[in-house]
Write an enzyme that holds these catalytic residues in place. Structure first.
Site, short mmCIF file in Angstrom:
data_model
loop_
_atom_site.label_atom_id
_atom_site.label_comp_id
_atom_site.label_asym_id
_atom_site.label_seq_id
_atom_site.Cartn_x
_atom_site.Cartn_y
_atom_site.Cartn_z
N LYS A 122 0.76 -1.21 0.05
CA LYS A 122 0.10 0.02 0.09
C LYS A 122 0.81 1.35 -0.09
O LYS A 122 0.67 2.13 -0.75
CB LYS A 122 -1.02 -0.10 1.31
CG LYS A 122 -1.65 1.44 1.36
CD LYS A 122 -2.07 1.43 2.85
CE LYS A 122 -2.58 2.76 3.35
NZ LYS A 122 -2.72 2.93 4.45
N ASP A 124 -6.46 1.17 0.62
CA ASP A 124 -6.66 1.26 2.28
C ASP A 124 -7.99 0.99 2.62
O ASP A 124 -8.79 0.41 2.02
CB ASP A 124 -6.45 3.03 2.30
CG ASP A 124 -7.52 3.67 2.00
OD1 ASP A 124 -8.27 3.21 0.89
OD2 ASP A 124 -7.42 5.01 2.21
#
Length: 396
Positions: A237, A255
């Site tokens: 991420k 997320d």
């Protein structure tokens, strides 16, 4: 005696044929002028009794002589007026029900066996709509270079971007380079990072990644995924955030908001970030991945919240299979909007100019008073901390 019967038979048989060929008004006139005998009168009485409304309605538009049309005009209002009045009263009711129907219809959920092609079309249409709603979508972490972005992204775990943006000015003011942060006193760094939560673990991560950048990459942030994920505290991420926004290389940022929304939209039923990334990445061209992430995350923070989605104020409600999970009343939904959509400050202290041009409000620095919201029904101003509508429980 046989001759009259034979003569009468053709007249009786011919009457229906003439009636079929000629219109109703002509038939009515013929009966009045030609035959005056008893059989003809009986036939006229029978036909007039069975089809009186039809004859009365038909006599009005028939071009007949003035003498014979006079009684027809007198009789017409009593028979025709109720017939015309009834449809006229019923018509508005039908029109009103037709107009009211769409407001009661909720968007249908996609079929269980939705084809991959249909899913791709639906997903891309949602992204296009979001692009029109958030043309100013951007990463909501303040940064000036790749090093600041990678550190800020690591710090954003389990807190809001606003809190990170309020904290990093002091951090980068004291430790502007990887070499500076690598040589920092951990206790001093912990004190600076305390407002972000989990400050001890985060201090260890940012000092560790600074040492790795200094020792392994010459003090520069690498531009490859394989190298970024080797840094302490950096996962896929964080790596995609850095690649997409600091190096211009496409990546999907999975997320908490992204995960929630793509499942609500039935883009995928996966729960693990790497599997979500793979599933959603297959629906879009690679060139759209970075902006797709911004669109989805912006929408998740402002409208499609975790607990109370503002369905009644959602611009993509007709495309959303989860419509109705949140507040559908437009006025009540309007009060649930956050950040610039609700008249509140955003998360960046130094947002892009496009955001400011669209009406966005910069976030206040740490310790400052948050400006009051301009939207009706907005909460009262609060002291600095997480911006109104951005609880620390939901990161970012």
């Amino acid at each position: 005696m046989a001759a009259p019967k034979k003569a009468a038979a053709p007249t009786k048989a011919a009457a229906p044929k003439k009636a079929a060929k000629k219109s109703a008004p002509v038939k009515a006139v013929a009966k009045k002028t030609s035959v005056s005998g008893a059989p003809a009168k009986a036939t006229a009485k029978k036909t007039s009794a069975s089809s009186a409304p039809a004859k009365a309605a038909a006599k009005k538009p028939t071009p007949t002589p003035a003498k014979e049309s006079a009684p027809a005009k007198k009789a017409a209002p009593t028979a025709v007026t109720p017939a015309k009045a009834t449809p006229a009263k019923a018509a508005p009711a039908k029109a009103a029900s037709a107009k009211a129907a769409p407001t009661k219809i909720t968007p249908a959920k996609p079929p269980r066996n939705e084809s991959h092609t249909a899913l791709v079309r639906r997903a891309r249409r949602i992204n296009r709509e979001l692009g029109e709603v958030y043309p100013y979508a951007h990463p909501e972490l303040d940064f000036e270079n790749p090093f600041q972005l990678v550190v800020a992204t690591v710090l954003s775990a389990q807190t809001t971007d606003l809190r990170v943006n309020q904290t990093t000015p002091a951090l980068f003011g004291k430790y502007p380079t990887p070499e500076d942060l690598a040589a920092a006193n951990p206790e001093e760094v912990e004190e600076i990072l305390r407002p972000t939560g989990f400050f001890r673990a985060k201090t260890k991560s940012v000092i560790g990644l600074s040492k790795a950048l200094r020792d392994d990459f010459g003090g520069e942030v690498p531009g490859r995924l394989e190298d970024l994920v080797k840094l302490p505290g950096v996962g896929r991420k964080t790596a995609f955030v850095v690649l997409g926004n600091a190096f211009g290389r496409p990546g999907i940022t999975v997320d908490t908001h992204f995960q929630r929304l793509v499942r609500r939209w039935h883009w995928t039923d996966q729960t693990e970030p790497d599997k979500i990334e793979a599933a959603v990445g297959g629906l879009f061209p690679k060139s759209e991945w970075t902006m797709l992430s911004h669109h989805v995350i912006f929408h998740g923070r402002r409208i499609c919240h975790a607990r109370k989605p503002a369905c009644g104020a959602c611009p993509i409600a007709p495309l959303c299979p989860a419509y109705g999970e949140g507040e559908t009343d437009p006025e009540k939904a309007q009060k649930l909007l956050k950040y610039e959509k609700g008249g509140f400050p955003g998360q960046r202290l130094n947002p892009p100019q496009s955001y400011l041009d669209a009406g966005g409000i910069p976030a206040p620095p740490l310790g400052a008073t948050i400006p009051s919201a301009s939207a009706p029904g907005a909460p009262a101003p609060a002291s600095a901390g997480p911006a109104p509508g951005s609880p620390a429980r939901e990161a970012g």
